[in-house]
Design a protein around this motif. Sequence first.
Motif, PDB file in Angstrom:
ATOM      1  N   SER A 229       0.818  -1.219   0.000  1.00  9.18           N
ATOM      2  CA  SER A 229       0.000   0.000   0.000  1.00  9.18           C
ATOM      3  C   SER A 229       0.854   1.272   0.000  1.00  9.18           C
ATOM      4  O   SER A 229       0.395   2.327  -0.411  1.00  9.18           O
ATOM      5  CB  SER A 229      -0.938   0.015   1.207  1.00  9.18           C
ATOM      6  OG  SER A 229      -0.205   0.029   2.404  1.00  9.18           O
ATOM      7  N   LYS A 230       2.110   1.167   0.435  1.00 14.41           N
ATOM      8  CA  LYS A 230       2.988   2.345   0.445  1.00 14.41           C
ATOM      9  C   LYS A 230       3.299   2.839  -0.962  1.00 14.41           C
ATOM     10  O   LYS A 230       3.596   4.012  -1.166  1.00 14.41           O
ATOM     11  CB  LYS A 230       4.304   2.017   1.170  1.00 14.41           C
ATOM     12  CG  LYS A 230       4.289   2.331   2.638  1.00 14.41           C
ATOM     13  CD  LYS A 230       5.691   2.533   3.167  1.00 14.41           C
ATOM     14  CE  LYS A 230       5.637   3.063   4.590  1.00 14.41           C
ATOM     15  NZ  LYS A 230       6.963   3.389   5.117  1.00 14.41           N
ATOM     16  N   LYS A 232       1.310   1.826  -3.729  1.00 18.44           N
ATOM     17  CA  LYS A 232       0.147   1.532  -4.570  1.00 18.44           C
ATOM     18  C   LYS A 232      -0.272   2.711  -5.436  1.00 18.44           C
ATOM     19  O   LYS A 232      -0.734   2.531  -6.568  1.00 18.44           O
ATOM     20  CB  LYS A 232      -1.020   1.099  -3.668  1.00 18.44           C
ATOM     21  CG  LYS A 232      -2.226   0.575  -4.422  1.00 18.44           C
ATOM     22  CD  LYS A 232      -3.294   0.095  -3.443  1.00 18.44           C
ATOM     23  CE  LYS A 232      -4.505  -0.451  -4.169  1.00 18.44           C
ATOM     24  NZ  LYS A 232      -5.541  -0.914  -3.212  1.00 18.44           N
ATOM     25  N   ALA A 233      -0.126   3.929  -4.910  1.00 18.11           N
ATOM     26  CA  ALA A 233      -0.567   5.114  -5.658  1.00 18.11           C
ATOM     27  C   ALA A 233       0.193   5.261  -6.972  1.00 18.11           C
ATOM     28  O   ALA A 233      -0.339   5.785  -7.953  1.00 18.11           O
ATOM     29  CB  ALA A 233      -0.388   6.365  -4.807  1.00 18.11           C
ATOM     30  N   ILE A 234       1.444   4.794  -7.003  1.00 21.02           N
ATOM     31  CA  ILE A 234       2.263   4.925  -8.218  1.00 21.02           C
ATOM     32  C   ILE A 234       2.388   3.591  -8.942  1.00 21.02           C
ATOM     33  O   ILE A 234       2.230   3.516 -10.152  1.00 21.02           O
ATOM     34  CB  ILE A 234       3.666   5.473  -7.861  1.00 21.02           C
ATOM     35  CG1 ILE A 234       3.537   6.856  -7.212  1.00 21.02           C
ATOM     36  CG2 ILE A 234       4.544   5.552  -9.099  1.00 21.02           C
ATOM     37  CD1 ILE A 234       4.841   7.438  -6.738  1.00 21.02           C
ATOM     38  N   LEU A 235       2.659   2.542  -8.186  1.00 21.42           N
ATOM     39  CA  LEU A 235       2.819   1.210  -8.776  1.00 21.42           C
ATOM     40  C   LEU A 235       1.465   0.498  -8.700  1.00 21.42           C
ATOM     41  O   LEU A 235       1.119  -0.105  -7.695  1.00 21.42           O
ATOM     42  CB  LEU A 235       3.892   0.426  -8.014  1.00 21.42           C
ATOM     43  CG  LEU A 235       4.308  -0.930  -8.588  1.00 21.42           C
ATOM     44  CD1 LEU A 235       4.919  -0.776  -9.970  1.00 21.42           C
ATOM     45  CD2 LEU A 235       5.295  -1.622  -7.660  1.00 21.42           C
ATOM     46  N   LYS A 236       0.698   0.608  -9.772  1.00 23.57           N
ATOM     47  CA  LYS A 236      -0.709   0.200  -9.736  1.00 23.57           C
ATOM     48  C   LYS A 236      -0.916  -1.308  -9.624  1.00 23.57           C
ATOM     49  O   LYS A 236      -1.900  -1.762  -9.066  1.00 23.57           O
ATOM     50  CB  LYS A 236      -1.432   0.697 -10.998  1.00 23.57           C
ATOM     51  CG  LYS A 236      -1.458   2.204 -11.151  1.00 23.57           C
ATOM     52  CD  LYS A 236      -2.274   2.843 -10.059  1.00 23.57           C
ATOM     53  CE  LYS A 236      -2.356   4.348 -10.222  1.00 23.57           C
ATOM     54  NZ  LYS A 236      -3.040   4.980  -9.090  1.00 23.57           N
ATOM     55  N   ASP A 237       0.005  -2.071 -10.173  1.00 26.95           N
ATOM     56  CA  ASP A 237      -0.187  -3.518 -10.265  1.00 26.95           C
ATOM     57  C   ASP A 237       0.540  -4.221  -9.120  1.00 26.95           C
ATOM     58  O   ASP A 237       1.771  -4.193  -9.041  1.00 26.95           O
ATOM     59  CB  ASP A 237       0.342  -4.011 -11.617  1.00 26.95           C
ATOM     60  CG  ASP A 237      -0.053  -5.453 -11.896  1.00 26.95           C
ATOM     61  OD1 ASP A 237      -0.423  -6.160 -10.941  1.00 26.95           O
ATOM     62  OD2 ASP A 237       0.018  -5.867 -13.060  1.00 26.95           O
TER      63      ASP A 237
END
Length: 637
Positions: A229-230, A232-237
């Motif tokens: 989740s840290k 997730k905003a950038i690394l979508k997958d």
Amino acid sequence: MGKLNYPSNEILSPSKLQRKNYDHIILWMLANNESCEWSNFEQKPIEIPISTLSRHFTKLIFKGFIEKFARGQYKITPKGKKKFNELSKERKKERTLSYPPKIILKSGRNYSHWILWMVYNNGFCKRADFLEEPFSINQSSLSKSISSLIQKGFIINENKRYLITQSGKVEYSKILQQYDLDRQTILEEERKRIDEITIKTSQFFDKFKITDDHVKFRFLNNVLKLNYSKVKAILKDEEDFHKIILFISINHPDFYPDYLFFEDFSRYYTIKKRVLYFWVNEIVESDLYDLKFFKIEFSPDKYYYFHSDGKLEKILRAITEEHIATNKYLEKFGRSGSLNSIIDDILDEICETLFSNHLKESFREFLPRYIKYLAYKIEIKKELKETYDKLEGIIWQNMTDLMQSQNSEALETQYEDKIKEIDKEINLNPNNYELYNSKIRILLYFNQYNDVLMVLEKMMALFPEKEIDIMIKKAYTFKKDKNLEAGLEIIEELLEKYPKDNTLHNYKVYWLSYLGKKQEALKILRSLIENEPEKGIYHDTYGEILITFKEYEKAIEEFQKAIEINSDDWFIHQTYIKLGICYTALENIDLAVQNLKIGKKLTSKIISDFETKNKWLAIVDLFLAEIEEQRYLLISN
């Protein structure tokens, strides 16, 4: 029409903890009577307000649950009877909730702890679950606690049910450590978390045919400590995240001479090489996660990775500490070795027990940095309570001096070289403010936070007129050291002295957002925009805060306002990139690419602050690469 049947008081007047279910009441009436008139629902004992009645009737007719067969006359449909039975069963079904142990309930009003415990152990919870015993949280406190947990990304609200997120599970695990729970309870809670992650990883292993048990263990061990989740905003997958962790897990010193290069890995596991390289470096080199990774360079394109507090690092630490301690003790008898000889002794032992001899020279380069890391860990201990702690402090306190006293260039780390170089320049130009800033950047890069604070104290004495800039740097240092509250205190102290400095108010906005205080942050921004409507940067900041809380549509509006007000201001290149990030999140690929490319073009023109420039270029390239990869996959499929 004969005498009507009416629902029980339990349905008509539920407890204060429950809301009336008007759909259920209407369907009950129509299911238990041949038909009903509109007026039957307005009169006692039903008494549904006209606007509410109209809204629910419209919805039920639209869904095909009831039908109007004459003027003002309604009856239930077969589909409606089915829905009525479902609602009735739902009412009768009583959920058996699990509640926190007494030690958690009796340790003060830690409402957020209670809520996380409940949503984790019960799958989901409703608001009413916290209003009754054993909690009896008042409405105001409950709203505040739930809102805070949602803002921090620990829980989500889906159809009035509160569910725990992956970040929430990690936070829950940390919370348990604060309580004196019995060993079995802690093990049971940790087992639940591990089981859940293991299910995901098993699917990942099956998909990519990973069969080596050692790789599986290292991967699972890393995944349990690195929260998706840290990023997730950038690394979508999330699967890409797992591939990145797999790369780090595979390339462990234990597997030498086996190695999977970036290019080979990216091709075999279908992940963009640029994405893989970027995130491996972010995880290993930066302070993105609390888990400390070490990197061993075997050759310019071949690195092995291992993390702190793992089996290998614990043994390495024990061996290193023993040799350092031995040297310190022998010093008392007139026998002391140089750092060279200490490292030779360590290498002789670890290359017999831990690592291949072929890695000896790689570890020779690594050990000075590792010794410095261990010395720094001892230095920052807040308290030395036990005899051994004090002894350990004495042994290590002069290690930095010992390292710096060596003349061999081979043993000087990049850090020491840079510091010596900048110190020479400062000695020649002691009143050059920018030289001190350069030194701070180097110290921050190497996580030498105590040294940074010392330099800042010196700067305050030399450059009192730069107080705001220096104190902001101090706040930033605390942030890097994960002490956000201390950073906020500094900004608030500055605001007491300079209440009209809107730049400081803007800084405070960021700090509040770091602490998850969204509404407080946005309130300040609204005030700043009202006072200085001609400044687009406040809209840019507003948008950035909204991105933090995943409100992408609203963020876009703010970024567009910023561009409209100040289309050529110093920050606009960042605004376009952030716009691109928002459009990427909303899957509007054309606008994402358009804005990212504008942002990249503007960033490329910057001729100062190359560190920030390169950071933004790396970010924009990463997003463009992600989009390119997605397009490729779409075409392939």
